[in-house]
Design an enzyme around this catalytic site. Structure first.
Site, PDB file in Angstrom:
ATOM      1  N   ILE A   1       0.910  -1.174   0.076  1.00  0.00           N
ATOM      2  CA  ILE A   1      -0.137  -0.079  -0.008  1.00  0.00           C
ATOM      3  C   ILE A   1       0.950   1.226  -0.157  1.00  0.00           C
ATOM      4  O   ILE A   1       2.065   1.271   0.582  1.00  0.00           O
ATOM      5  CB  ILE A   1      -1.014   0.164   1.221  1.00  0.00           C
ATOM      6  N   CYS A   2       0.197   2.370  -0.405  1.00  0.00           N
ATOM      7  CA  CYS A   2       0.852   3.600  -0.624  1.00  0.00           C
ATOM      8  C   CYS A   2       2.227   3.513  -1.334  1.00  0.00           C
ATOM      9  O   CYS A   2       2.345   3.401  -2.594  1.00  0.00           O
ATOM     10  CB  CYS A   2       1.004   4.059   0.857  1.00  0.00           C
ATOM     11  N   ALA A   3       3.473   3.875  -0.575  1.00  0.00           N
ATOM     12  CA  ALA A   3       4.690   3.960  -1.270  1.00  0.00           C
ATOM     13  C   ALA A   3       5.266   2.606  -1.543  1.00  0.00           C
ATOM     14  O   ALA A   3       6.079   2.240  -2.150  1.00  0.00           O
ATOM     15  CB  ALA A   3       5.617   4.833  -0.424  1.00  0.00           C
TER      16      ALA A   3
END
Length: 226
Positions: A142-144
């Site tokens: 998730i995300c980065a």
């Protein structure tokens, strides 16, 4: 100001130091085992310095609500890990010990720029992900954190998403998706950021515990999941 979260969860206590006004938090799990473990399904969440604490905590909590056995593995050992907003979280064990002792149905990578960079630079994470992919088991980021997948050559060519600012690092290796909060392509699950962390965790729960269980967990948290 620092907050300390001890994993697994037990009993919540709040207090303030006599020397200063910093709030300390200790959360511990009640004695005994979780009810209705999903046929021994297991998740490993990699906790690296600079991890996004919302994404980590929501993933661990939701998966446990779904009856999945969660192990929190510290990338650099079993000592407390300082996350992106200065929350300190105590892992269950080191990543080295965790991967030696058990095979996991899903490897979960929380985001956070610092944590994702640390996982990208970790040979141990790369080897873990490569074994997980070769075995056809789930990988979730998730995300980065999808940038760590790219760095280690994982799931190249598949559809995925991430935090928007990470797109330039991913578009050449993947079929990038801009308009979905959670993207699943085979055994790869990716998501965008803190605000999509519940959907991300529920999607993982659905894959391991079934749609009905994911919906049950969502309903208890006053969320909808279809």
């Amino acid at each position: 100001m620092y907050s300390m979260l001890r994993w697994p969860l037990r009993l919540l206590t709040l207090g303030r130091s006599r020397e200063n006004s910093a709030l300390s938090i200790a959360i511990q799990q009640p004695k005994g085992t979780y009810i209705n473990k999903m046929d021994g399904k297991r998740a490993l969440i990699v906790l690296a310095p600079g991890a996004e604490e919302m994404e980590f905590t929501i993933a661990a909590d939701v998966l446990r609500r779904a009856g999945i056995i969660v192990t929190v593995a510290g990338l650099e050992g079993s000592e407390p890990v300082k996350c992106s907003r200065d929350v300190m979280i105590v892992p269950d064990k080191s990543l080295e010990d965790a991967v030696t002792e058990q095979v996991y149905d899903v490897i979960v990578l929380p985001g956070g720029l610092g944590g994702s960079t640390a996982m990208s630079n970790s040979k141990a994470v790369g080897e873990l992900l490569q074994k997980q992919e070769s075995a056809g088991r789930l990988i979730a980021a998730i995300c980065a954190a999808p940038t760590a997948l790219a760095k280690h050559g994982i799931a190249t060519g598949k559809s995925l998403t991430s935090y928007p600012a990470m797109k330039p690092q991913l578009v050449e290796k993947y079929c990038y998706v801009d308009d979905q909060n959670v993207v699943q392509d085979g055994n790869l699950i990716t998501s965008r950021g803190p605000g999509t962390a519940y959907e991300f965790a529920l999607k993982i729960s659905e894959q391991l515990a079934g749609t009905a269980k994911a919906q049950e967990v969502a309903k208890a948290m006053l969320l909808s999941y279809n």
